[in-house]
Design a protein around this motif. Structure first.
Motif, PDB file in Angstrom:
ATOM      1  N   THR A  54       0.862  -1.177   0.000  1.00 50.62           N
ATOM      2  CA  THR A  54       0.000   0.000   0.000  1.00 50.62           C
ATOM      3  C   THR A  54       0.900   1.228   0.000  1.00 50.62           C
ATOM      4  N   PRO A  55       0.323   2.407  -0.176  1.00 53.20           N
ATOM      5  CA  PRO A  55       1.157   3.613  -0.129  1.00 53.20           C
ATOM      6  C   PRO A  55       1.855   3.812   1.222  1.00 53.20           C
ATOM      7  N   ARG A 125       1.108  12.535   0.653  1.00 55.22           N
ATOM      8  CA  ARG A 125       2.078  11.810  -0.176  1.00 55.22           C
ATOM      9  C   ARG A 125       1.808  12.047  -1.656  1.00 55.22           C
ATOM     10  N   CYS A 126       0.546  12.092  -2.026  1.00 57.50           N
ATOM     11  CA  CYS A 126       0.195  12.369  -3.424  1.00 57.50           C
ATOM     12  C   CYS A 126       0.716  13.742  -3.837  1.00 57.50           C
ATOM     13  N   MET A 127       0.490  14.740  -2.987  1.00 55.27           N
ATOM     14  CA  MET A 127       0.941  16.099  -3.299  1.00 55.27           C
ATOM     15  C   MET A 127       2.461  16.176  -3.376  1.00 55.27           C
ATOM     16  N   GLU A 128       3.134  15.605  -2.382  1.00 53.70           N
ATOM     17  CA  GLU A 128       4.598  15.651  -2.343  1.00 53.70           C
ATOM     18  C   GLU A 128       5.215  14.990  -3.567  1.00 53.70           C
ATOM     19  N   ALA A 129       4.612  13.908  -4.026  1.00 50.28           N
ATOM     20  CA  ALA A 129       5.144  13.180  -5.172  1.00 50.28           C
ATOM     21  C   ALA A 129       4.651  13.751  -6.502  1.00 50.28           C
TER      22      ALA A 129
END
Length: 169
Positions: A54-55, A125-129
Motif C-alpha cells: 500500500t502507499p 504523499r500524493c501532493m509531495e510526489a
C-alpha cells in the motif's frame, strides 16, 4: 539473522499488525537495506503469501474484514479528499481503488485507509510526489472496495457520496 529467519520475522510481524508496515521500518529493525526487504517480500509473495503493498507499507489482508462492497464514483482530483473522508467518517475502510483502463484492463491500487489521519497522509504523499489519481486515466470514473462494519454503515456511505455528487449510479 539469516535471510530465511528475517523473512519469517517479517511475515509474523505483518500477520500481527493491524496497520501497514514500511520497508524502511523493516530495514532499520533488521539492519539491512530497504532493497533487501523489498526482495524478501517478493520472495514471500512468490511463496504464496498474500502480502499487499500500500502507499503506507506492506499488509496482509485479513479475512473476515467486515461487510465488503464496492462503490462506483466519478469526480476530478479535487473531489478525492471529500470522497475518502465520507467513507472513513462512517467507520468504513477504503481498501483499494480500481479503474478500467482501455489498454491494460483492470488496474487496482491498494489504499487501506481507515481514518481521516490515513486520508490526510495519503493526500500529502500524493501532493509531495506530484502523483495524479488513477481515476485521471478514466476521466474520473473509478471503484472503491470498502470494508464496513455492517450494511447500515455502507448505506450511510452511499448517501454521503450521493450528497457530494460523486456516487456513480
Amino acid at each position: 539473522m539469516q535471510a530465511e529467519e528475517r523473512r519469517q520475522a517479517i511475515l509474523e510481524h505483518l500477520r500481527q499488525s493491524s496497520r501497514p508496515v514500511s520497508a524502511g521500518y523493516f530495514a532499520e529493525r533488521f539492519s539491512v537495506s530497504r532493497q533487501v526487504v523489498v526482495g524478501d517480500v517478493a520472495l514471500l509473495r512468490a511463496a504464496g503469501e498474500d502480502i499487499s503493498a500500500t502507499p503506507r507499507g506492506y499488509v496482509i489482508l485479513k479475512s473476515g474484514r467486515g461487510f465488503i462492497r464496492q462503490v462506483a464514483c466519478c469526480h476530478d482530483g479535487r473531489g478525492m479528499a471529500a470522497e475518502l473522508n465520507a467513507v472513513v467518517d462512517q467507520g468504513c475502510s477504503v481498501l483499494d481503488v480500481i479503474v478500467d483502463h482501455p489498454v491494460y484492463g483492470q488496474l487496482t491500487g491498494p489504499l487501506q485507509l481507515s481514518s481521516r489521519y490515513d486520508v490526510s497522509q495519503f493526500l500529502s504523499r500524493c501532493m509531495e510526489a506530484g502523483a495524479r489519481p488513477l481515476s485521471d486515466l478514466t476521466e474520473g470514473i473509478h471503484l472503491h472496495t470498502l470494508s464496513c462494519p455492517d450494511a447500515d454503515a455502507f448505506h450511510r456511505v452511499r448517501e454521503d457520496l450521493r450528497g457530494l455528487g460523486v456516487l456513480l449510479e
